[in-house]
Design an enzyme around this catalytic site. Sequence first.
Site, mmCIF file in Angstrom:
data_model
loop_
_atom_site.group_PDB
_atom_site.id
_atom_site.type_symbol
_atom_site.label_atom_id
_atom_site.label_comp_id
_atom_site.label_asym_id
_atom_site.label_seq_id
_atom_site.Cartn_x
_atom_site.Cartn_y
_atom_site.Cartn_z
ATOM 1 N N LEU A 44 -29.616 101.687 -0.827
ATOM 2 C CA LEU A 44 -30.397 101.262 -1.991
ATOM 3 C C LEU A 44 -31.719 101.995 -2.093
ATOM 4 O O LEU A 44 -32.152 102.368 -3.187
ATOM 5 C CB LEU A 44 -30.602 99.749 -1.947
ATOM 6 N N ARG A 338 -35.550 83.147 9.840
ATOM 7 C CA ARG A 338 -34.464 83.501 10.760
ATOM 8 C C ARG A 338 -34.854 83.457 12.241
ATOM 9 O O ARG A 338 -34.074 83.022 13.073
ATOM 10 C CB ARG A 338 -33.973 84.908 10.416
ATOM 11 N N GLU A 454 -35.312 100.460 4.863
ATOM 12 C CA GLU A 454 -35.352 99.895 6.219
ATOM 13 C C GLU A 454 -35.844 100.911 7.244
ATOM 14 O O GLU A 454 -36.311 100.550 8.323
ATOM 15 C CB GLU A 454 -33.957 99.354 6.594
ATOM 16 N N LEU A 470 -33.544 94.132 0.357
ATOM 17 C CA LEU A 470 -33.091 94.799 -0.865
ATOM 18 C C LEU A 470 -34.273 94.968 -1.809
ATOM 19 O O LEU A 470 -34.443 96.004 -2.456
ATOM 20 C CB LEU A 470 -31.988 93.972 -1.535
HETATM 21 C C1 LIG Z 1 -24.300 92.347 6.696
HETATM 22 C C2 LIG Z 1 -25.660 92.512 6.085
HETATM 23 C C3 LIG Z 1 -26.013 91.747 4.996
HETATM 24 C C4 LIG Z 1 -27.269 91.886 4.407
HETATM 25 N N1 LIG Z 1 -27.604 91.120 3.331
HETATM 26 C C5 LIG Z 1 -28.815 91.264 2.759
HETATM 27 C C6 LIG Z 1 -29.179 90.504 1.624
HETATM 28 O O1 LIG Z 1 -28.406 89.699 1.119
HETATM 29 N N2 LIG Z 1 -30.408 90.693 1.099
HETATM 30 C C7 LIG Z 1 -31.302 91.576 1.615
HETATM 31 O O2 LIG Z 1 -32.389 91.724 1.080
HETATM 32 N N3 LIG Z 1 -30.962 92.331 2.688
HETATM 33 C C8 LIG Z 1 -29.759 92.196 3.269
HETATM 34 N N4 LIG Z 1 -29.439 92.955 4.359
HETATM 35 C C9 LIG Z 1 -30.329 94.034 4.772
HETATM 36 C C10 LIG Z 1 -30.151 95.217 3.828
HETATM 37 O O3 LIG Z 1 -28.797 95.347 3.488
HETATM 38 C C11 LIG Z 1 -30.621 96.532 4.419
HETATM 39 O O4 LIG Z 1 -31.860 96.386 5.002
HETATM 40 C C12 LIG Z 1 -30.707 97.590 3.337
HETATM 41 O O5 LIG Z 1 -29.518 97.646 2.595
HETATM 42 C C13 LIG Z 1 -31.042 98.951 3.907
HETATM 43 O O6 LIG Z 1 -31.026 99.882 2.852
HETATM 44 P P1 LIG Z 1 -31.482 101.368 3.090
HETATM 45 O O7 LIG Z 1 -31.297 102.059 1.784
HETATM 46 O O8 LIG Z 1 -32.830 101.398 3.683
HETATM 47 O O9 LIG Z 1 -30.479 101.948 4.173
HETATM 48 P P2 LIG Z 1 -28.878 101.987 4.251
HETATM 49 O O10 LIG Z 1 -28.208 101.225 3.199
HETATM 50 O O11 LIG Z 1 -28.555 101.683 5.673
HETATM 51 O O12 LIG Z 1 -28.534 103.494 3.964
HETATM 52 C C14 LIG Z 1 -28.784 104.499 4.900
HETATM 53 C C15 LIG Z 1 -28.351 105.809 4.306
HETATM 54 O O13 LIG Z 1 -28.832 106.852 5.123
HETATM 55 C C16 LIG Z 1 -27.799 107.773 5.390
HETATM 56 N N5 LIG Z 1 -28.099 108.392 6.668
HETATM 57 C C17 LIG Z 1 -28.534 107.805 7.812
HETATM 58 N N6 LIG Z 1 -28.789 108.741 8.739
HETATM 59 C C18 LIG Z 1 -28.524 109.926 8.179
HETATM 60 C C19 LIG Z 1 -28.595 111.258 8.629
HETATM 61 N N7 LIG Z 1 -29.028 111.583 9.843
HETATM 62 N N8 LIG Z 1 -28.222 112.232 7.765
HETATM 63 C C20 LIG Z 1 -27.785 111.964 6.501
HETATM 64 N N9 LIG Z 1 -27.719 110.711 6.028
HETATM 65 C C21 LIG Z 1 -28.087 109.716 6.853
HETATM 66 C C22 LIG Z 1 -26.525 106.966 5.345
HETATM 67 O O14 LIG Z 1 -25.450 107.817 5.084
HETATM 68 C C23 LIG Z 1 -26.847 106.021 4.199
HETATM 69 O O15 LIG Z 1 -26.556 106.654 2.982
HETATM 70 C C24 LIG Z 1 -28.194 92.805 4.952
HETATM 71 C C25 LIG Z 1 -27.840 93.556 6.066
HETATM 72 C C26 LIG Z 1 -26.598 93.396 6.641
HETATM 73 C C27 LIG Z 1 -26.291 94.160 7.877
#
Ligand SMILES: Cc1cc2nc3c(=O)[nH]c(=O)nc-3n(C[C@H](O)[C@H](O)[C@H](O)COP(=O)(O)OP(=O)(O)OC[C@H]3O[C@@H](n4cnc5c(N)ncnc54)[C@H](O)[C@@H]3O)c2cc1C
Length: 667
Positions: A44, A338, A454, A470
């Site tokens: 996201l 939590r 994150e 999110l």
């Molecule tokens: C089961 C579960 C349920 C959840 N439910 C909720 C909820 O209801 N509400 C809420 O607010 N939060 C929730 N969370 C937390 C939330 O989902 C995450 O914190 C958030 O989605 C993280 O988003 P992000 O974009 O930072 O990273 P991510 O969605 O983890 O995306 C990481 C991206 O980085 C890429 N990547 C990583 N390393 C590399 C690399 N070295 N080279 C190239 N690409 C790389 C991956 O391919 C991916 O595209 C939940 C978490 C879990 C585990």
Amino acid sequence: MSKINSNIPKGPLSDKWTNHKGRINLVSPSNKRNIDVIVVGTGLAGASASATLAELGYNVKSFCFQDSPRRAHSIAAQGGINASKNYQGDGDSNYRLFYDTIKGGDYRSREANVFRLAEVSGNIIDQCVAQGVPFARDYGGLLDNRSFGGVQVSRTFYAKGQTGQQLLLGAYSAMNRQVARGKIKMYSRHEMMDVVVVDGKARGIIARDLVSGKLERHSAHAVVIASGGYGNIFFLSTNAMGSNVSAAWKIHKKGAYFANPCFTQIHPTCIPVSGDYQSKLTLMSESLRNDGRIWVPKEKSDAELIRKGELSPLDLAEEKRDYYLERRYPAFGNLVPRDIASRAAKERCDKGFGVNKTGEAVYLDFSHAIIRYGKEKAKISGKDPLDSNVVYNLGKDVVKQKYGNLFQMYEKIVDEDPYKFPMKIYPAVHYTMGGVWVDYNLMTTIPGCFAIGEANFSDHGANRLGASALMQGLADGYFVLPYTIGDYLSDEISTGKISTDSPEFEKSEKVVNDQIEKLVNNKGKNSVDYYHKKLGKIMWNKCGMSRNEKDLKTAIKEIQELRADFHKNVKIPGNKNEFNEQLAKATRVSDFLELGELFAIDALERNESCGGHFREEFQTSDGEAIRDDENFKFVSAWEYNEDPSKPILNKEGLDYEEIEIKTRSYK
Ligand SMILES: Cc1cc2nc3c(=O)[nH]c(=O)nc-3n(C[C@H](O)[C@H](O)[C@H](O)COP(=O)(O)OP(=O)(O)OC[C@H]3O[C@@H](n4cnc5c(N)ncnc54)[C@H](O)[C@@H]3O)c2cc1C
């Protein structure tokens, strides 16, 4: 006190963001066309940032290691996303969201960032609705809300138990529009292996094509890390199997400070561990605590009979059940934050009240909600509210509508009907509040390198409230970074294309290649998972839900030994010029083995209990955390040192102008 500057704008808290946006430097539309930005990650945070930066006119290159951006871990998010829209008219406001988040984080987050987060939260919902995200609606067609832990209002927007998936489809669609326009070049199945720093600025990355194994050089005027959290350092977590720390760790080794690595969130409601061969844990969303009541038997003897299978929870009389969260925290009940709910579950299980075979589970029970909803429905539909069958069926339908997919998931995994029997749940690693240190502009300590979502140390202090990850990821990607990155890039308008032929690119590529060569040619005997599991056990047992000085010191030693053994004895099948999942895993586990040590050092250094960081030495007689504001009201921003046992600690003091710091109570 500190070598770091968080660049928080001056002025009253409520004006900071508006004034900052109005005063920072901009890049004009015609200049944006000449500027390249790399975004690592398409969750996201990364997808929203890529789409918005491209829409603004920058040339974006997006990277993810999955086969499609849509498979980023964000897709797993279940429960919802917060915004202070006060649609329920229950007293919500930007200030209340800000206050709840700071208190929820146990007064260890940066006020200015959290206030901004609350301010932009409403925009996120508008943006996503405009994209067509199908948020749940009430009977009259208006957007619906539910509650999450640590708050007394309903501010969580949701799409059944699939909120992350729906939000990601929205962001992905926005990205795809830019891919079609040629403004985003998408590199799926590509893993960032290193950041390239030229003259002190981030100028590109070394990426590995995971299908061919080929190393590639990519240059840009700025690099954005949106690579998610590092909960998988524990091996078992609710994170996607591929989630890792490598991108964040690589920039750390090149100069980006790593903040509060020990701040980990252990989520109270997950399906308990079932055996040694498990590789993943499943979350049961916090949204379930809106209606589910958590309990264990009051008597140990009853718990023992349940564990042996000689007593069914359905046969345990109401007065023999201990709804321990409602008992201990009457004001918030089952919706305490939590960290508090997790510790309370552990406390009951440690004292012998656990209800599964291993004694590590408590009940999450929907029977009351089913009856409550059923009676209401029976009255509305003119049926007999005293007929228990009618009431049960009507109530079950309501619960199914709200949480159906989660119940189905539970039943598939546990093979027990959660409408009939209470769910068995136990805390599990879920989210990492720690991460790359960033200033108010979301820039790391490497100029031109940003971190969002994150991956950064974020706005959540020592504990994140539910449904706010999110919110933060999308705030960063849609509404913060697209402004703040311009402040830095305004100095880059005359830079021109950045060559990848420089010695810096050459050196980075060589270092990566050497590491890979060494791994594939190692004549070891143990699999990558052998080491990952061992690391996970050390982390969970000694750096997990509760920590103490002795265990942390032992953990540091054990991690050092494990790391040395990994490099000597790991075995990677196959070779480097092919799709080699074990090799990709090995590079990630190698980084986890380095982060683990810093994690434990950070936990050892922080002689207080706050949020998810619970040091056994610092607790009240009834097991509540004791914070030490006098000595630890700071963010630990660790600087990399060649000797990993001696990282350098920088402290960002947290000055609260608006909020009065209090003991954190949910009673
Ligand atoms: C089961 C579960 C349920 C959840 N439910 C909720 C909820 O209801 N509400 C809420 O607010 N939060 C929730 N969370 C937390 C939330 O989902 C995450 O914190 C958030 O989605 C993280 O988003 P992000 O974009 O930072 O990273 P991510 O969605 O983890 O995306 C990481 C991206 O980085 C890429 N990547 C990583 N390393 C590399 C690399 N070295 N080279 C190239 N690409 C790389 C991956 O391919 C991916 O595209 C939940 C978490 C879990 C585990």
